[in-house]
Design an enzyme around this catalytic site. Sequence first.
Site, PDB file in Angstrom:
ATOM      1  N   GLU A 249      37.300  51.553  38.794  1.00  0.00           N
ATOM      2  CA  GLU A 249      36.304  51.420  39.859  1.00  0.00           C
ATOM      3  C   GLU A 249      37.026  51.073  41.139  1.00  0.00           C
ATOM      4  O   GLU A 249      38.117  50.490  41.104  1.00  0.00           O
ATOM      5  CB  GLU A 249      35.321  50.288  39.529  1.00  0.00           C
ATOM      6  N   LYS A 251      37.973  48.772  44.080  1.00  0.00           N
ATOM      7  CA  LYS A 251      37.955  47.311  44.240  1.00  0.00           C
ATOM      8  C   LYS A 251      37.578  47.045  45.699  1.00  0.00           C
ATOM      9  O   LYS A 251      38.389  47.208  46.606  1.00  0.00           O
ATOM     10  CB  LYS A 251      39.323  46.702  43.898  1.00  0.00           C
ATOM     11  N   ARG A 256      31.889  38.618  46.363  1.00  0.00           N
ATOM     12  CA  ARG A 256      31.236  38.826  45.067  1.00  0.00           C
ATOM     13  C   ARG A 256      29.964  38.001  45.011  1.00  0.00           C
ATOM     14  O   ARG A 256      29.972  36.829  45.373  1.00  0.00           O
ATOM     15  CB  ARG A 256      32.169  38.369  43.953  1.00  0.00           C
ATOM     16  N   ARG A 271      30.999  33.380  43.652  1.00  0.00           N
ATOM     17  CA  ARG A 271      31.753  33.185  42.411  1.00  0.00           C
ATOM     18  C   ARG A 271      32.071  31.728  42.189  1.00  0.00           C
ATOM     19  O   ARG A 271      32.439  31.332  41.097  1.00  0.00           O
ATOM     20  CB  ARG A 271      32.999  34.062  42.383  1.00  0.00           C
ATOM     21  N   LYS A 424      43.364  44.401  37.675  1.00  0.00           N
ATOM     22  CA  LYS A 424      43.298  44.800  39.086  1.00  0.00           C
ATOM     23  C   LYS A 424      44.646  45.353  39.522  1.00  0.00           C
ATOM     24  O   LYS A 424      45.695  44.927  39.033  1.00  0.00           O
ATOM     25  CB  LYS A 424      42.871  43.624  39.961  1.00  0.00           C
TER      26      LYS A 424
HETATM   27  P1  AMP Z   1      40.814  38.859  42.991  1.00  0.00           P
HETATM   28  O1  AMP Z   1      39.908  38.165  43.989  1.00  0.00           O
HETATM   29  O2  AMP Z   1      42.012  39.479  43.619  1.00  0.00           O
HETATM   30  O3  AMP Z   1      41.102  38.020  41.773  1.00  0.00           O
HETATM   31  O4  AMP Z   1      40.003  40.127  42.423  1.00  0.00           O
HETATM   32  C1  AMP Z   1      38.823  40.008  41.684  1.00  0.00           C
HETATM   33  C2  AMP Z   1      37.619  40.246  42.572  1.00  0.00           C
HETATM   34  O5  AMP Z   1      37.505  41.600  42.984  1.00  0.00           O
HETATM   35  C3  AMP Z   1      36.305  40.014  41.880  1.00  0.00           C
HETATM   36  O6  AMP Z   1      35.998  38.664  41.770  1.00  0.00           O
HETATM   37  C4  AMP Z   1      35.323  40.748  42.783  1.00  0.00           C
HETATM   38  O7  AMP Z   1      34.936  39.891  43.838  1.00  0.00           O
HETATM   39  C5  AMP Z   1      36.159  41.835  43.411  1.00  0.00           C
HETATM   40  N1  AMP Z   1      35.740  43.212  43.078  1.00  0.00           N
HETATM   41  C6  AMP Z   1      35.673  44.215  43.972  1.00  0.00           C
HETATM   42  N2  AMP Z   1      35.286  45.348  43.393  1.00  0.00           N
HETATM   43  C7  AMP Z   1      35.081  45.089  42.081  1.00  0.00           C
HETATM   44  C8  AMP Z   1      34.686  45.880  40.965  1.00  0.00           C
HETATM   45  N3  AMP Z   1      34.418  47.182  41.070  1.00  0.00           N
HETATM   46  N4  AMP Z   1      34.606  45.251  39.742  1.00  0.00           N
HETATM   47  C9  AMP Z   1      34.887  43.940  39.614  1.00  0.00           C
HETATM   48  N5  AMP Z   1      35.262  43.148  40.645  1.00  0.00           N
HETATM   49  C10 AMP Z   1      35.373  43.709  41.870  1.00  0.00           C
END
Ligand code: AMP
Length: 584
Positions: A249, A251, A256, A271, A424
């Site tokens: 998907e 990102k 969030r 979150r 990710k």
């Molecule tokens: P990180 O903040 O780098 O740990 O990345 C995780 C965050 O990416 C999640 O908590 C979401 O806020 C965000 N995110 C963006 N797009 C998506 C997606 N398609 N699926 C899940 N999380 C996503």
Amino acid sequence: MLFSDIADTFARLESTSSRLEMTSILADFFKGLRPADLRDIIYLSQGKLHPDFYPVELGMADKMVLRAISTASGNPDAKVEELWTRIGDTGTVAEELISKKKQMSLFSTPLTLERVVSDLTKIERSEGKNSQENKVKTLTGMLHDSTATEARYICRIVSGRMRVGASAMTILDALAQCFADKESRPEIERAFNVTCDMGLIGERLAENGMDGIRDVTVHVGNPIKVMLAERLPSLPEVLERMGGRCAMEYKYDGMRVQAHIGGNSVTLYSRRLENLTNNFPDICEALRSNLKGKEAIIEGECVATDPDTGAMLPFQMVTHRRRKHDMGSAVKSIPVRIFMFDILYLDGKDMTNLPYPERRKVLSETFELDDAVGMSEMGIIENDTQAEEFFESAIAAKCEGIMAKSLSESSVYRAGSRGFLWIKYKKDYHEALTDTFDLAVIGAFYGMGKRAGRYGALLMAVYDQDSGEFCSVCKLGTGFDDAFLDALPTMLDKYKCDEKPGYIRTGLDPDVWFEPNVVLEVAGADLTLSPNHKAAFGWAKEDAGIGIRFPRFTGRVRDDKSADMSTTVSEIYDMYEMQFSDGL
Ligand code: AMP
């Protein structure tokens, strides 16, 4: 139940830094408590009267707390303030002054837990013209009847600065030790992760043991701890780890939210469980009217869009929606779209135990889509070329990178956990630097030279998910401009501690310690072994932890993350190991 027994237990917890000892102090103390009392005590140990997501905070201004201490201890305001300026903690000030007073006063009624909870509730609910006076009066009454140790914790609770060192993980361990056994610990943790309510879990366990929590499930209005992703350094490694086939998907670079849609009301949680409902009235309304069912819990990323072109804008733009005033004009000038990526509940059914492909199908059938409500862009990826193309299209659409999601039978929604079911991969992994880290501020060093009189450098830490501890990884002094250095005391001083908190691991000795709350994004040249830093200590080499070399603040304060959402010890260890693989 006497509050002094509880305050004495808090003092014992505070005096040890051993997690095992804290666990056994708590487990012994929990034994034989009335279930409802246990629930209150768990909240109080976290400085609260309710679970974290409850919208009202106790927080009395320090000045008000000092006035109550002054009246209750019979000391002039000036003396109390002077002591507070020196010590910086209302709890210690109260303890010191009340202990002197107690030697003289005989006329007080011992405090009970019931009285403390009822008086704190009065303080919490006090509103209107005389509310400040009434709060001070209620607090003065409690302090009048309290012992020195009780006064310490009551003042910290009302100031919103309670800290006894027992993390959520330690309380879970203690609950398992007291009411079940080690094997049941994951089940207890699951119940906590789907309710975010440790008090409720404690009460249920005390009432009925493990049977009491088996029917604990997700429901609208009760936020669920979010599922998090692991990371890998290259797209081929992502695909390989997923078994050669997965969903990817976009990102999105937004905020969030977990949306709880029920009847006519919608609540949005960040979150870190803050209530964001008032920041996105347009998204709430759109979700409510576009839902085809009656009740749902979904997750998505709110992204700001250009009002003229509809193009996605960077993360900073959506943070403008965090303001409190004039939301009407913000809604117009910064339109937001939600890209939904998961569904956790629909019309009486817990969706968290379904595999990802089924959840995704249900989600896509549950809402009408329009300019405000969309689905995250998704593709099924089966080879490296497809992965590269999908990643490039995500970057072209102004996204941060991709989220790979497992399609396997076991791809359930794992509340509160970070694992390889989601991986990710971000744009910055392509660049020379290893990556950015989200680190919690745990200490500060006074500046010298041009920075004299201000904080010159910060001590930064990663989070250990297993132990609930924070382990230092670098001393950060680069990337701060003057405005940021000036803003640091306002941002940090409310979390100042008199001593090093028991759950902090570092070989360095900063001038000031902070309770971990503020999270900053930090870039680094690479990861090295260091005897001073305690992250993954002893894993790669005996007597050394992992540290970040040449750390630099990127300018991004991650106020969407709580300290326990910082980069974790295992992530930093994996990244250290990755440096030696072909990926970087
Ligand atoms: P990180 O903040 O780098 O740990 O990345 C995780 C965050 O990416 C999640 O908590 C979401 O806020 C965000 N995110 C963006 N797009 C998506 C997606 N398609 N699926 C899940 N999380 C996503």
